[in-house]
Write an enzyme that holds these catalytic residues in place. Sequence first.
Site, PDB file in Angstrom:
ATOM      1  CE  LYS A 173     -12.807  33.015 -16.549  1.00 12.66           C
ATOM      2  NZ  LYS A 173     -11.116  33.409 -16.745  1.00 12.66           N
ATOM      3  CG  ASP A 202     -16.204  26.893 -16.484  1.00 11.68           C
ATOM      4  OD1 ASP A 202     -15.104  26.393 -16.848  1.00 11.68           O
ATOM      5  OD2 ASP A 202     -16.255  27.694 -15.059  1.00 11.68           O
ATOM      6  CG  HIS A 203     -12.517  27.186 -21.253  1.00 11.32           C
ATOM      7  ND1 HIS A 203     -11.907  28.089 -20.744  1.00 11.32           N
ATOM      8  CD2 HIS A 203     -10.692  26.336 -21.353  1.00 11.32           C
ATOM      9  CE1 HIS A 203     -10.775  27.788 -20.051  1.00 11.32           C
ATOM     10  NE2 HIS A 203      -9.663  27.274 -20.599  1.00 11.32           N
ATOM     11  CD  GLU A 241      -2.608  29.886 -16.508  1.00  9.00           C
ATOM     12  OE1 GLU A 241      -3.250  29.615 -18.063  1.00  9.00           O
ATOM     13  OE2 GLU A 241      -3.367  30.456 -15.575  1.00  9.00           O
ATOM     14  CG  HIS A 265     -11.199  28.103 -15.069  1.00  7.33           C
ATOM     15  ND1 HIS A 265     -12.793  27.989 -15.895  1.00  7.33           N
ATOM     16  CD2 HIS A 265     -10.883  28.660 -16.292  1.00  7.33           C
ATOM     17  CE1 HIS A 265     -12.460  28.640 -17.503  1.00  7.33           C
ATOM     18  NE2 HIS A 265     -11.266  29.848 -16.724  1.00  7.33           N
ATOM     19  CE  LYS A 365      -2.667  33.807 -14.932  1.00  7.92           C
ATOM     20  NZ  LYS A 365      -3.010  32.740 -16.233  1.00  7.92           N
TER      21      LYS A 365
HETATM   22  C1  BG6 Z   1      -8.872  31.511 -18.262  1.00 10.48           C
HETATM   23  C2  BG6 Z   1      -8.305  32.841 -17.204  1.00 10.48           C
HETATM   24  O1  BG6 Z   1     -10.324  31.317 -18.041  1.00 10.48           O
HETATM   25  O2  BG6 Z   1      -8.088  29.946 -18.577  1.00 10.48           O
HETATM   26  C3  BG6 Z   1      -6.869  32.771 -17.588  1.00 10.48           C
HETATM   27  O3  BG6 Z   1      -8.818  34.005 -17.490  1.00 10.48           O
HETATM   28  C4  BG6 Z   1      -6.000  31.585 -18.032  1.00 10.48           C
HETATM   29  O4  BG6 Z   1      -6.014  33.163 -16.920  1.00 10.48           O
HETATM   30  C5  BG6 Z   1      -6.768  30.261 -19.089  1.00 10.48           C
HETATM   31  O5  BG6 Z   1      -5.058  31.315 -18.243  1.00 10.48           O
HETATM   32  C6  BG6 Z   1      -6.249  29.193 -18.634  1.00 10.48           C
HETATM   33  O6  BG6 Z   1      -7.313  28.277 -19.636  1.00 10.48           O
HETATM   34  P1  BG6 Z   1      -6.626  26.724 -20.314  1.00 10.48           P
HETATM   35  O7  BG6 Z   1      -7.278  25.657 -21.006  1.00 10.48           O
HETATM   36  O8  BG6 Z   1      -5.395  27.011 -20.703  1.00 10.48           O
HETATM   37  O9  BG6 Z   1      -6.142  26.168 -19.160  1.00 10.48           O
END
Ligand code: BG6
Length: 511
Positions: A173, A202-203, A241, A265, A365
Site C-alpha cells: 500500500k 493489506d496486512h 493508535e 485496512h 493517531k
Molecule cells: C499502516 C499505516 O498501514 O498500518 C500506519 O500506514 C499504521 O500509519 C499501521 O500505524 C498500523 O498497523 P498495525 O499492524 O500496527 O495495526
Amino acid sequence: MSLSDAGTEANPFLDPLRFDRPAPACVVVIFGANGDLTKRKLLPALYSLTRDRRLSPGFAVVGISRTALSDDAFRDKMREAVTQFSESGPPEAGIWDAFAQGLYYEAGNFDDPAMYTRLAGRLGDIAQARQTGGNVLYYLSTQPSFYAVAAGQLSAAGLTRASEGWRRLIVEKPFGRDLDSARRLNLDLQRFFPETGIYRIDHYLGKETVQNILAFRFGNGIFEPLWNRGYIQHVQITAAESIGVEGRGAYYEESGALRDMIQNHLLQVLATIAMEPPGRFDAAAVRDERSKVLRAIRPLTRDDVATEAVAGQYGPARLGGRDLPGYRQEPGVKPDSIANTYAAVTFSIDNWRWAGVPFYLRTGKRLPKRVTEIAIQFAPAPLPLFDHTGAQPNLLILRIQPEEGISLKFQSKSPGAGMHLRGVSMDFNYGSSFGAGLPSAYETLLLDAIEGDATLYTRQDMVEASWQAVEPILEVWSNARADFPNYASGTWGPEAADRMLAHRGHQWRRP
Ligand code: BG6
C-alpha cells in the site's frame, strides 16, 4: 469462480499437507531494500519462516535499492534489523548463517534498464546455485510512483515470464491515492502481470485475529442466525493508535488517516464482518464475497459527508509529564496543514442482510491507547422485565490487538435480593487458550504468496470498490475549511465523532 480469479493455481487450502512441508523454493526480490518496511517487517518475517522451517533450504532474497552495498554489508544490516525488530528475539547463530547465505543485494535505480539486466544475471545464477526452479516473487516496497515503472522494466528485461517456474508480484500500500489513480495503476500492472500474479497486500487481512473472524463466523453454527439486521443494531470498528505520525509527517500530509487506514485496512475488516459465507474456502470464493459487500456500500452524498464522516487532527498536549507536539508541529508538516490524523465514517451496506445497520469506523493517531477491535452491538431484549438501571447492551467484542481474543457481554443477575442486572463477560484469550505467540501478518502473507494462495490479498475489484466508498469524503474534505487541531493528543478524538453516532442514539465504546 470469478472471471478475475480464473487461472489461479491449484487451491492450496484444499491440500491438507500444505503446511507440513516447506513452501516451494523461490527468490524474493525486494524493491526498496533499504526502507523501513524491509527492516521492520519483511526480513524479520522471512527469517521467522526460515527458523520455523516453512521455507525451502534454497530460499533466497535479492534486495534492491539505490545505495551501493555489498552482499555482505546487506547481510550485516539485515542481521541488525532482525535483531532489533523480530518479535521472537535475536537470530539464532546457525539458522541465521544459513539464511544469510541466501541474501543478495543489487544497487541501482528502478528506472534504469541496466539494473534489470544485472538482476536477470543474478536471478539466473541464484536459480542454479540454490535450485529455486525459476520461481520469483517480486515485492514492490518503493515509492508508489515506481510501481508501474518497476513492473514495466521487469517486463522489458524478460523477467515477468519464465520458461520454468512462476513469477508473482506483491504490491504494498498505498494502492493509488483515489479511485482514478488506483484504476490506472491496476491497468498499468496488468499490462505486465496477469491479475492472478498480482498480490495487493493489506496486512490487516494477514493478522491472525482478522483471519479468525472467518473461523468464528463460518466454523461455528451458532452465530450465523444472529448475524444480520434482525439482531445486530450496529457495528463499531476501531483502530486507535497512541503514537503520533512518528517521522512520517510528509507521508501523512499526502495521505491522512482516511486514506492510510480506512480505505484499506478497516474496510477490509468491515468486509470480513459483513460478507456472505463463501461456498468454498478458496481465493476466488472468499474474494468474490468480500468484493460483493464492498460494492454494496452506499456512496455518501456530499450532504451525507457532513453528518456521516468526521475528520480530526491532533493538537499539542502535555501527557505523562512530556510535552507532545501537535500534528502541525511535526517534522515535514505544514504549519497550517489540513491533513486528517483522525477519521470516523458511518457506512451503510445496501443489501438484505445489513439494510439499516450502521457500520461505524474510526481510526486516529495519538488517541489514549493502541487498540483495534470490532464491537458488534445486538438489539436489546424486546420487553424489559427487570430493573435495567446500569444494564449494558449485548456486545460481541472481537479484539484484534493487543490482548487478542473475543468477549461476549451479557446481563446477569446481581447476587442478592431482587432482580438487579449487571453486565458480565465471557472471554476467550489467545494467550491462555493457545499459549504460543501469534505469527506476524507478514509471515502469513509472504508464505501465502509463495504458495500461490491469494485468499488474503486484495483483488482489483475490491481495491476499486473501497476507493469508491471513500471518494466522496475525500472530495468534500479536500475542499473544506478545517478547524484544526480539533482534538488534544491523548483524547478519543473530536467531539463531532460523538455527534456522528448520537444522531442515531448510539455511542462509541471506550475500549
Ligand atoms: C499502516 C499505516 O498501514 O498500518 C500506519 O500506514 C499504521 O500509519 C499501521 O500505524 C498500523 O498497523 P498495525 O499492524 O500496527 O495495526
